[in-house]
Design an enzyme around this catalytic site. Structure first.
Site, PDB file in Angstrom:
ATOM      1  N   CYS A 227      26.681  43.660 -31.888  1.00  0.00           N
ATOM      2  CA  CYS A 227      26.998  44.734 -30.932  1.00  0.00           C
ATOM      3  C   CYS A 227      25.837  44.934 -29.967  1.00  0.00           C
ATOM      4  O   CYS A 227      26.034  45.044 -28.765  1.00  0.00           O
ATOM      5  CB  CYS A 227      27.250  46.048 -31.669  1.00  0.00           C
TER       6      CYS A 227
ATOM      7  N   CYS B  37      26.869  52.567 -28.304  1.00  0.00           N
ATOM      8  CA  CYS B  37      27.987  52.308 -29.217  1.00  0.00           C
ATOM      9  C   CYS B  37      29.143  53.236 -28.844  1.00  0.00           C
ATOM     10  O   CYS B  37      30.306  52.848 -28.801  1.00  0.00           O
ATOM     11  CB  CYS B  37      27.586  52.599 -30.663  1.00  0.00           C
TER      12      CYS B  37
ATOM     13  N   HIS C  98      33.279  52.861 -28.415  1.00  0.00           N
ATOM     14  CA  HIS C  98      34.047  53.198 -29.619  1.00  0.00           C
ATOM     15  C   HIS C  98      34.310  54.691 -29.790  1.00  0.00           C
ATOM     16  O   HIS C  98      34.919  55.104 -30.764  1.00  0.00           O
ATOM     17  CB  HIS C  98      33.363  52.612 -30.849  1.00  0.00           C
TER      18      HIS C  98
ATOM     19  N   ARG D 124      26.865  42.584 -37.981  1.00  0.00           N
ATOM     20  CA  ARG D 124      27.743  43.099 -36.937  1.00  0.00           C
ATOM     21  C   ARG D 124      26.962  43.961 -35.953  1.00  0.00           C
ATOM     22  O   ARG D 124      27.169  43.871 -34.746  1.00  0.00           O
ATOM     23  CB  ARG D 124      28.897  43.894 -37.560  1.00  0.00           C
TER      24      ARG D 124
END
Lengths: 150, 277, 103
Positions: free
Chosen positions: B238, B191, B195, B234
């Protein structure tokens, strides 16, 4: 929460019935089916207006993103200072069927805003019918394939 | 184009240096986490990070604001309001469990009795179970309509997720943190690669959003979905996008991830539901 | 599924700004179901009528190119307290109608 039973009879018949029940006593134009099903932008204009000739006009403004966030929802706003507007139509030449929407104004102001689908990068053409002739302007909207959102 | 790839490669290498220290406390993590994004995007006021990628992308923000003017989820809020106040068969209501609908900013919570994380979605189903009602599915549909109304009623409240000094709570937090920084899937991406390290950079045509503010606006209406989804819907997306096998919605893994990530956004205002691309 | 329509209409200087949100799948007929591989039948709103009182102020023709859960905004000459009624029909014979007071 009542689910309406779908009419399996001819489309035209069901539409007439539905219009009759919802909008009593109206005297309006018929749904321009051919224009919406035409795969060619000029052809669609021809089906809708009997001509695909229009004058480029600086008196029409399109507000749309340069790059679409997502082609599924592209906000498009059309406004125009042209007098006595009869209709505003939104045409996307790159879509499988370019005619997206057509608004008959019935005396309302020269302004419409909606959200449309765009399959790929293409011009958005705003066509204004006034005084029996067509005026138009265009703006390109880029549609990209996203990394995560697309 | 070449420059972008170069930037990403360089950033992927530096990402190994830039992560939060594993032995730090949640309070230290939060401070470092939020400061990192504020340093990286000095033009974005802190309070605006709850708008996700739109806090750093002016062009995309125009479209976002145009859609937010009358957003498709407003119909879901209306449905959610009806659902929320409709009594169960036993006469009880959601208010018996929640006190009031505007509690989005208080979840997820650590339950010291069970030692588990309670998300807003799991709390809704616990509430239904106690009233003898059927469980709702966790990713979309009715549950998202309910949370849309609850989130709407919570708007303006500041997120205040608590990590009590309990080793079990810390274990959940650290599990979530580990998930966020661990590489996974065939693409071998965490992740954090997108991000944290590459926040603000382009991934093909997409600008990667900062993770500070990732959890403030759920449920979200994504243009891609054409309807509302919960946080775990969500997360699953991802994970799939880096070609990893997603965990189940409301699994301990995703609950932990939600706990960590929501805590990282403490101090931001709740602004759900919201639209995203 | 409930067919919800939301209307906001505000008057300023004699002009009403109307904003309408409709709940509808707006299927083009070109999309395929990911699981079955079968085409999803076309299902879209094809006509929207806006009436101020009993006077038609706008008539919109649409196809599947308008986004799911359609939004439409327009302006017309009107006054506070008047009713604005939005009615639509879709290509499968579905319909809905909703009124709201101009604020």
């Amino acid at each position: 929460m009542k689910r309406r039973t779908l009419l399996k009879t001819s489309l035209a018949a069901s539409v007439v019935m539905a219009v009759g029940s919802v909008i009593p006593g109206r005297v309006m134009a018929a749904y321009p089916k051919a224009a919406f099903e035409n795969k060619d932008a000029a052809g669609a204009l021809n089906d809708m207006f009997g001509t695909s000739d229009y004058a480029e006009s600086g008196d029409i403004k399109i507000k749309a993103p340069e790059i679409a966030e997502n082609g599924a929802v592209v906000p498009v706003q059309v406004s125009s200072s042209i007098a006595n507007i009869e209709s505003i139509s939104i045409v996307v030449s790159g879509n499988p069927t370019p005619m997206i929407a057509s608004f008959n104004m019935h005396g309302s102001e020269g302004f419409v805003s909606t959200r449309i689908k765009m399959g790929k990068t293409s011009d958005v053409l705003a066509v204004v019918k006034a005084g029996g002739s067509l005026h138009a302007t265009r703006q390109e909207v880029k549609v990209t394939i996203g990394g995560c959102g697309g | 184009m070449r420059k972008t790839i170069y930037t990403i490669v360089v950033s992927l290498i530096t990402s190994m240096i830039g992560t939060l220290a594993l032995a730090s406390t949640p309070t230290e993590d939060l401070k470092a986490f939020q400061q990192y994004y504020m340093d990286r995007f000095p033009d974005t006021p802190k309070s605006d990070f709850n708008n996700g990628v739109y806090s750093i992308d002016a062009a995309a923000r125009e479209t976002f604001e145009s859609i937010e003017e009358f957003a498709p989820y407003e119909i879901d809020i209306e449905k959610g309001e009806e659902l929320y106040h409709k009594p169960f068969a036993n006469g009880g209501t959601y208010n018996d469990c929640f006190g009031e609908p505007g509690v989005r900013h208080l979840y997820p919570q650590f339950d010291s009795e069970t030692g588990k994380i309670v998300t807003l979605e799991s709390a809704i189903n616990d509430c239904r179970k106690a009233a003898g009602e059927k469980k709702l599915k966790y990713k979309k549909g009715t549950i998202a309509e309910l949370t849309a109304y609850m989130a709407y009623e919570s708007r303006g409240n500041v997120f205040d997720i608590k990590i009590p000094n309990d080793p079990r709570a810390l274990a959940h937090y650290n599990r979530g943190k580990r998930h966020w920084y661990s590489k996974r899937g065939q693409l071998n991406m965490a992740c954090a690669d997108c991000h944290w390290t590459n926040a603000g950079n382009m991934l093909r045509a997409e600008r990667l959003g900062p993770a500070f503010g990732h959890m403030t606006h759920f449920p979200k209406y994504r243009a891609k979905w054409g309807n509302l989804g919960t946080p775990h819907r969500r997360f699953a997306g991802c994970n799939s996008q880096v070609r990893a096998k997603p965990f189940k919605a409301q699994s301990d893994e995703y609950k932990a991830l939600e706990y960590f990530l929501t805590y990282m956004g403490n101090g931001l205002e709740a602004n759900g539901p919201a639209t995203r691309k | 599924m409930a067919k919800k329509t939301k209307i906001r209409a505000k008057e300023k200087d004699g002009i009403v700004i109307a904003k309408v949100l409709m709940s509808h799948p707006m299927e083009t007929g070109l999309r395929k179901d990911k699981k079955t591989g079968k085409k999803i039948p076309a299902h879209f709103i094809q006509e929207v009528i806006a009436k101020a009182g009993d006077k038609t102020v706008l008539e919109a023709f649409w196809a599947g190119g308008v986004s799911k859960n359609p939004y439409m905004s327009f302006k017309y000459k009107g006054a506070k307290g008047e009713m604005l009624t939005i009615s639509w029909i879709d290509n499968q014979g579905g319909s809905a109608s909703k009124s709201a007071k101009v604020k």
